[in-house]
Structure formats: C-alpha cells, structure tokens
Motif scaffolding. Structure first.
Motif, PDB file in Angstrom:
ATOM      1  N   ALA A 323       0.786  -1.130  -0.154  1.00 20.55           N
ATOM      2  CA  ALA A 323       0.046  -0.071  -0.160  1.00 20.55           C
ATOM      3  C   ALA A 323       0.957   1.106  -0.023  1.00 20.55           C
ATOM      4  N   SER A 324       1.930   1.350   0.665  1.00 17.99           N
ATOM      5  CA  SER A 324       2.831   2.295   0.687  1.00 17.99           C
ATOM      6  C   SER A 324       3.471   2.444  -0.689  1.00 17.99           C
ATOM      7  N   LYS A 325       3.945   1.394  -1.299  1.00 15.61           N
ATOM      8  CA  LYS A 325       4.737   1.527  -2.554  1.00 15.61           C
ATOM      9  C   LYS A 325       3.765   2.253  -3.609  1.00 15.61           C
ATOM     10  N   ASN A 326       2.610   1.691  -3.519  1.00 23.60           N
ATOM     11  CA  ASN A 326       1.753   2.003  -4.746  1.00 23.60           C
ATOM     12  C   ASN A 326       0.467   3.206  -4.391  1.00 23.60           C
ATOM     13  N   ARG A 327       0.927   3.933  -2.916  1.00 25.63           N
ATOM     14  CA  ARG A 327       0.085   5.139  -2.686  1.00 25.63           C
ATOM     15  C   ARG A 327      -1.559   4.871  -2.547  1.00 25.63           C
ATOM     16  N   LEU A 328      -1.695   3.848  -2.268  1.00 26.72           N
ATOM     17  CA  LEU A 328      -3.042   3.578  -2.066  1.00 26.72           C
ATOM     18  C   LEU A 328      -3.845   4.320  -1.123  1.00 26.72           C
ATOM     19  N   PRO A 329      -5.129   4.723  -1.217  1.00 27.35           N
ATOM     20  CA  PRO A 329      -5.718   5.505  -0.405  1.00 27.35           C
ATOM     21  C   PRO A 329      -5.747   4.863   0.992  1.00 27.35           C
ATOM     22  N   GLU A 330      -6.081   5.569   1.948  1.00 26.71           N
ATOM     23  CA  GLU A 330      -6.003   5.138   3.340  1.00 26.71           C
ATOM     24  C   GLU A 330      -7.302   4.211   3.697  1.00 26.71           C
ATOM     25  N   GLY A 331      -8.381   4.708   3.251  1.00 30.00           N
ATOM     26  CA  GLY A 331      -9.662   3.535   3.185  1.00 30.00           C
ATOM     27  C   GLY A 331      -9.430   2.402   2.709  1.00 30.00           C
ATOM     28  N   LEU A 332      -8.853   2.317   1.353  1.00 30.61           N
ATOM     29  CA  LEU A 332      -8.511   0.957   0.678  1.00 30.61           C
ATOM     30  C   LEU A 332      -7.435   0.113   1.599  1.00 30.61           C
ATOM     31  N   LYS A 333      -6.610   0.678   2.192  1.00 33.85           N
ATOM     32  CA  LYS A 333      -5.427   0.197   2.755  1.00 33.85           C
ATOM     33  C   LYS A 333      -6.180  -0.581   4.178  1.00 33.85           C
ATOM     34  N   GLU A 334      -7.220   0.188   4.856  1.00 34.83           N
ATOM     35  CA  GLU A 334      -7.691  -0.053   6.115  1.00 34.83           C
ATOM     36  C   GLU A 334      -8.644  -1.535   5.456  1.00 34.83           C
ATOM     37  N   GLN A 335      -9.160  -1.441   4.473  1.00 36.49           N
ATOM     38  CA  GLN A 335     -10.063  -2.584   4.023  1.00 36.49           C
ATOM     39  C   GLN A 335      -9.393  -3.909   3.856  1.00 36.49           C
ATOM     40  N   MET A 336      -8.174  -3.859   3.130  1.00 36.13           N
ATOM     41  CA  MET A 336      -7.108  -4.848   3.342  1.00 36.13           C
ATOM     42  C   MET A 336      -6.693  -5.545   4.366  1.00 36.13           C
ATOM     43  N   LEU A 337      -6.425  -4.359   5.293  1.00 37.64           N
ATOM     44  CA  LEU A 337      -5.903  -5.100   6.595  1.00 37.64           C
ATOM     45  C   LEU A 337      -7.049  -5.913   7.471  1.00 37.64           C
ATOM     46  N   ALA A 338      -8.288  -5.186   7.275  1.00 37.31           N
ATOM     47  CA  ALA A 338      -9.402  -6.033   8.208  1.00 37.31           C
ATOM     48  C   ALA A 338      -9.762  -7.149   7.404  1.00 37.31           C
ATOM     49  N   HIS A 339      -9.554  -7.396   6.029  1.00 39.51           N
ATOM     50  CA  HIS A 339      -9.788  -8.491   5.534  1.00 39.51           C
ATOM     51  C   HIS A 339      -8.831  -9.648   5.681  1.00 39.51           C
ATOM     52  N   MET A 340      -7.548  -9.299   5.929  1.00 36.37           N
ATOM     53  CA  MET A 340      -6.459 -10.298   6.306  1.00 36.37           C
ATOM     54  C   MET A 340      -6.512 -10.733   7.609  1.00 36.37           C
ATOM     55  N   GLN A 341      -6.855  -9.805   8.505  1.00 40.81           N
ATOM     56  CA  GLN A 341      -6.997 -10.145  10.004  1.00 40.81           C
ATOM     57  C   GLN A 341      -8.276 -11.142  10.103  1.00 40.81           C
ATOM     58  N   LEU A 342      -9.356 -10.658   9.432  1.00 39.45           N
ATOM     59  CA  LEU A 342     -10.492 -11.680   9.724  1.00 39.45           C
ATOM     60  C   LEU A 342     -10.329 -12.953   8.989  1.00 39.45           C
ATOM     61  N   LYS A 343      -9.349 -13.071   7.967  1.00 42.97           N
ATOM     62  CA  LYS A 343      -9.171 -14.285   7.332  1.00 42.97           C
ATOM     63  C   LYS A 343      -8.354 -15.092   8.250  1.00 42.97           C
ATOM     64  N   PHE A 344      -7.418 -14.797   8.939  1.00 44.80           N
ATOM     65  CA  PHE A 344      -6.643 -15.507  10.007  1.00 44.80           C
ATOM     66  C   PHE A 344      -7.453 -15.830  11.447  1.00 44.80           C
ATOM     67  N   LYS A 345      -8.591 -14.835  11.683  1.00 45.58           N
ATOM     68  CA  LYS A 345      -9.481 -15.219  13.041  1.00 45.58           C
ATOM     69  C   LYS A 345     -10.506 -16.335  12.539  1.00 45.58           C
ATOM     70  N   THR A 346     -10.976 -16.608  11.344  1.00 43.65           N
ATOM     71  CA  THR A 346     -11.845 -17.241  10.946  1.00 43.65           C
ATOM     72  C   THR A 346     -11.465 -18.646  10.333  1.00 43.65           C
ATOM     73  N   ALA A 347     -10.009 -18.764  10.199  1.00 47.82           N
ATOM     74  CA  ALA A 347      -9.455 -19.776   9.550  1.00 47.82           C
ATOM     75  C   ALA A 347      -9.901 -21.119  10.299  1.00 47.82           C
ATOM     76  N   GLU A 348     -10.051 -21.277  11.578  1.00 49.23           N
ATOM     77  CA  GLU A 348     -10.439 -22.458  12.446  1.00 49.23           C
ATOM     78  C   GLU A 348     -11.686 -22.731  12.086  1.00 49.23           C
ATOM     79  N   LEU A 349     -12.658 -21.733  11.444  1.00 52.92           N
ATOM     80  CA  LEU A 349     -14.042 -22.049  11.331  1.00 52.92           C
ATOM     81  C   LEU A 349     -14.258 -22.537   9.515  1.00 52.92           C
ATOM     82  N   GLN A 350     -13.425 -22.169   8.762  1.00 55.72           N
ATOM     83  CA  GLN A 350     -13.438 -22.402   7.626  1.00 55.72           C
ATOM     84  C   GLN A 350     -12.792 -23.912   7.064  1.00 55.72           C
ATOM     85  N   GLN A 351     -11.245 -24.014   7.778  1.00 58.63           N
ATOM     86  CA  GLN A 351     -10.825 -25.270   7.503  1.00 58.63           C
ATOM     87  C   GLN A 351     -10.894 -25.836   5.914  1.00 58.63           C
TER      88      GLN A 351
END
Length: 571
Positions: A323-351
């Motif tokens: 995000a820093s290298k490509n100068r992405l908007p702050e809102g888009l960067k927050e969406q990417m981070l939120a998606h990645m964190q949720l992916k690891f939190k729900t990994a045990e539910l999806q398997q």
C-alpha cells in the motif's frame, strides 16, 4: 488361508456398529488395520478363538499401562543398584522380586495375545502361530533375561548370597523394558485426546532425567571400584565415602551429573584419575547430542505453536509495504488489513485445507449440516424441492467479511450470490458524486426519486422511520451555504449540480389530515405555477397559496432551502 487368518481387525461395517470404547481402543493400535485386497471379510471376524486376547482390548491396554509404571521403577533401580550394592541386597530386593513377578506374568500373557500379520494385515488368533512368532523373535529371550532374578537363583542353588559385580550388570538387562515407554509415548503423540505439546515436553523431561540418573550412578560406580578411594572425584571431597550414607553418595552423583549436563562446570567436583577423565569425555560428548536433541524439539514445538501468528504478521507487513509503495488511499488500505485479520481469525471455522482431503460424501454431509436450514429458510428458495436444496448446499461455502468492505460493485459481472446469515448490509449508490445509503430513505422519498429503480435494480429498499432525515442533507446544505458566499458563477453551478429538494403537503400548517403525515419529497420546479401543478398532481386538488411551517407565505422560490416543508392549499 485358514479361518483365523481371514479375520479383518476393523472392516467398515464393524465401525458403523461398534461402540465408542472399541473404536477408541482400535484407534490406539499403532499398526495399520487395513485388510489386504481380495480378502473376504465374513461376519465372524470379531469372534476370536477361545483364550485369545485382542491387542486392542481395553483391559489389556490398562495392563500395558500399569507395566509402564513398573518400567519407570526398573529404569531407576537398575543403575542405582549397580552403583550401590547395599541397596540391591537390602530394602529394594523384595520390591525387585514383586516387579519381576508382574513381568513374568506378562510373558505368559503374551502367548495368548493375537497379533497383526504384517504381510496380510490380518489379525491372527491361532495359538501355535502366536507362540511360534513370540519365541522365534528377540522379544522372548530378552523378556526372559530381563525378568529372571539371577541373584536369588544363585542363592537357591549355592545356598549363599553372592555380592559380585556380575549380578549388578545382569540387572541392567531390565533396561530392555524401556521399549514399553517408547511405545507409550508413540501412542500418546497420536492420540488427539492429549496435547501433543505437553506429551513431547514430558518425553524430553523423561529422557533428560534418565540420562542424569544413569550418568551419576555410573560415575559413582567408577569411584567406588577404584583401588585408591582418596584418588577419586568424590573421595577428594568426602573421606571414607564408601561407608557413608547411600543417599549422600547419590546426592553428590546427581549434582555432578546435572552440573556437567548443563555445561556449568563449577569445578568443585572434577575428574581425578584417568578412568574418570575418560568417562567425562564420553559423557560430555553425549551431552552435546542430548542438548541438540532437546533444543531442536523445543524450538520445533514453540515455532509450531506460533506459526499462525508469524504468518499473519508477515502478511500484514506485506500489505503495508504494498500500500505504501503504490500510494493506495487510506480507506482502501484499512479494508485490506481488516480482510487479512479476519481471514486468520476465521481460519479455524473454514478449514478449507482439511475439507479438501475428505471424501465428497463427507463434505456433502458437512455442508448439509451447516447450511441446509439457512438456505431452506431463505425467501428465494421457498417451496423448492429437497433435491435442489441439496445440490445448492453442497456447492456453498462460508465467507466472512469485515465491516466497511465492498462486497458487490455496480455493473460488476455476477459470478456468485450471497445469503446473509448474520450481520447487516448497506446498499450504496453515488448520485452526482454523493454517496447515498438507499436503505435509510423513507418510503415516500423512495417514490419521489425517479432513478432509484434503475440504480438498485430489483433490490428491495427498506422503509425507514417517519422522523428520519436524509443522511446527506446536512452535507449538501453546508456545501450550498459555503458556495452561496462565493461568486454568482459558483452559485449557479451548485444549483445545477444539486437540485433543491422540498417536502410538500396538501393542507394548512395547522391542520393534520390522515394520510398526509410525511408529505411528498419533490425537486423544486422553476416557477410557482409549476409548483402548483406538481401539488395538484400529487394531492388531486388545486391550490393557490403556499405557506411555510411557521405560517409565512412563499413569494419567491429562490428563498427556499433543502428539505423545507411547504403547505399548498386553496385559500
């Protein structure tokens, strides 16, 4: 093949009818329990011959576990009795005899335990074959040699108690029983009822304690059998140590062993003669391997426990760099981070990786259990056949989305559809560059927006409460007031970009007729005459007077603001 060889230990029909206890016992058997190809499995596979014990029998497993406890005693007593001969002929002698009696009983019992043929993977319960297999293998002579009380046998034959060193070394044959401990740990590591981390940790502790105990006992034996007692590692510190307490010598031995194993080396107890120096050299070389083994295992256990956290942090760091290298908007960067964190939190539910390895029938059963009721209660699938529901459910998968994430974009090619199980969704549209939450609009306002149906398609817009205001009205008024202070060109541009919206009523402000509580939201026309025409069209009657809520009469439309309420009636 004989009838005894054709018995399969665990065919599929048996697992379907077996109790939970039998299944758990079968799962603990380390050998493979798959029958060979072409094997005919009959209904008599579970009926073993008379006086034959199944290796997975619960009582036999408890017996084996009890013997492991006795093995722990044997592993401690054998080196201890070699170093301290007085203990071997004193208080520990009757205990040794009792322990040997239990292992002698196990030797007899082994002749009645069925075994799994490694070539055919079938359970063999023929007495002759069981006995022949046990006698011809190394297990039988070593079990006998590690069980016979040689010192007692010698006393019975000669009539006197012999205290030579030969019996001390023969007692070391009891260490052969340690194989049972290794087999126990192997089963526990595969048993999901026990923590793998703590099982491995206990194994490492057991190996370390046995190494410390054995090395200390052998080191004391070297000092006790040296020709000059004062020229030994313990003789320098403790005069006449041979006639002192057994536990005093054992304490010194264990202290030296631990200090040497941990490479501390205080120097208070050190090798004096050549034999002790040679033993120290081999012991320290052994300690290098033992330390590497312990550190390697502990590192593997700790890293394995933290691997998911490490992967999550690495993924987040990569997103931040991208995000820093490509100068992405702050809102888009927050969406990417939120998606990645949720992916690891729900990994045990999806398997997903676990489900991919399962057969299709099991995956379908899991999907039916998880999603069938949800899909069946969805309005879109009301009344459809059960077969269609089953086909749909087996192709579905669960997905989790963090807040403020765009799921479907306008004009996007549809490849999937979603069923909302929990949470809420907002339908957003951009009108003239303004973001609007369409589900929050009043029912009357929805009817007044000509482009709403085209913007939302077939989406059902929920009716909001009667007292709600437009979410974007304050922002529009603020921008409008700011631009009115500027040049006339700015005012004209703003008026064309943001048409003024007002709410009209077909009665006097002091009246409250039924059916006209909320009024009608319209775009303000260009003239008062056009406003009268719109009001006639909405309310079915012609008016000739326009009042505000405060009773003031409207003479010019330019004086009106966004969301003003107008009361049009016939005076």
């Amino acid at each position: 093949m004989s009838g005894s060889e054709r018995r399969s230990p665990l065919p599929f029909p048996f697992r379907r009818r077996s109790s939970g206890d039998v299944t758990k016992n079968l799962a603990s058997v380390s050998s493979s329990l798959l029958p060979a190809f072409g094997t005919v499995v009959d209904d008599g596979y579970l009926h073993l011959k008379k006086y034959v014990i199944a290796p997975y029998d619960r009582r036999y497993r408890w017996w084996q576990t009890f013997l492991v406890v006795l093995v722990v005693y044997s592993a401690w007593a054998s080196p201890f009795e070699l170093a301290f001969k007085k203990a071997a002929t004193g208080a520990l002698l009757p205990v040794d005899l009792v322990v040997d009696a239990f292992f002698a009983a196990d030797i007899v019992l082994t002749f009645f335990v069925a075994y799994l043929d490694n070539s055919t993977y079938l359970l063999v319960d023929d007495h002759k074959k069981i006995a022949a297999r046990y006698i011809t293998r190394l297990l039988f002579p070593m079990d006998v040699a590690s069980t016979l009380p040689f010192q007692i046998i010698y006393r019975i034959i000669t009539g006197e108690m012999h205290e030579g060193e030969a019996f001390g070394f023969l007692n070391l044959l009891r260490l052969w029983r340690l194989r049972r401990v290794a087999e126990l740990y192997k089963r526990l590591e595969k048993d999901t009822r026990f923590s793998y981390f703590y099982t491995r940790l206990m194994k490492l502790i057991t190996v370390t304690l046995f190494a410390v105990h054995s090395a200390g006992c052998f080191y004391y034996w070297l000092a006790a059998h040296h020709k000059t007692a004062g020229n030994t590692w313990i003789g320098v510190q403790v005069k006449d140590f041979k006639h002192r307490s057994i536990w005093l010598g054992y304490t010194y031995s264990i202290y030296w062993s631990i200090v040497t194993l941990t490479t501390v080396g205080y120097g208070d107890l050190h090798a004096v003669n050549t034999g002790e120096k040679i033993f120290n050299m081999f012991y320290m070389l052994f300690n290098i391997g033992l330390t590497a083994y312990i550190i390697g295992n502990m590192t593997n256990l700790i890293v394995h426990a933290a691997v998911r956290t490490f992967a999550m942090r690495n993924a987040i760091n990569q997103i931040l760099r991208y995000a820093s290298k490509n100068r992405l908007p702050e809102g888009l960067k927050e969406q990417m981070l939120a998606h990645m964190q949720l992916k690891f939190k729900t990994a045990e539910l999806q398997q997903e990786e676990v489900l991919e390895d399962l057969p299709k029938a099991i995956r379908s059963s899991i999907a039916l259990h998880l999603f069938h009721d949800v899909v069946a209660s969805t309005y879109l699938f009301k009344g459809v056949s059960e077969d269609l529901l089953t086909q749909l459910v087996t192709e579905m998968k669960a997905e989790y989305f963090p807040p403020k994430v765009e799921i479907i974009l306008q004009n996007e090619i549809p490849t999937e559809f979603y069923i909302l199980v929990s949470g809420t969704l907002d339908v957003l549209v951009y009108t003239n560059g303004t973001e609007q939450y369409m589900k929050d609009l009043k029912q009357e306002m929805q009817q007044e927006i000509p482009s709403l149906k085209e913007l939302l398609g077939d989406t059902t817009v929920e009716q909001a409460t009667a007292n709600e205001e437009l979410p974007s009205s304050d922002a529009v008024n603020s921008q409008r007031e700011t631009n009115l202070e500027g040049t006339p060109e700015d005012s004209t541009s703003l008026a064309s970009k943001y048409p003024t919206r007002v709410i009209i009523h077909g009665h006097h402000p002091n009246e409250s007729p039924t059916g006209d509580t909320n009024g009608k939201l319209i775009h303000l026309p260009d003239s008062i005459e056009d406003l009268f025409n719109v009001a006639e069209k909405k309310f079915g009657k012609r008016g000739n007077k326009i009042l505000m809520e405060d009773g003031s009469e409207v003479e010019e439309l330019d004086a009106l603001r966004e969301n003003d309420r107008l009361f049009i009636f016939e005076s």
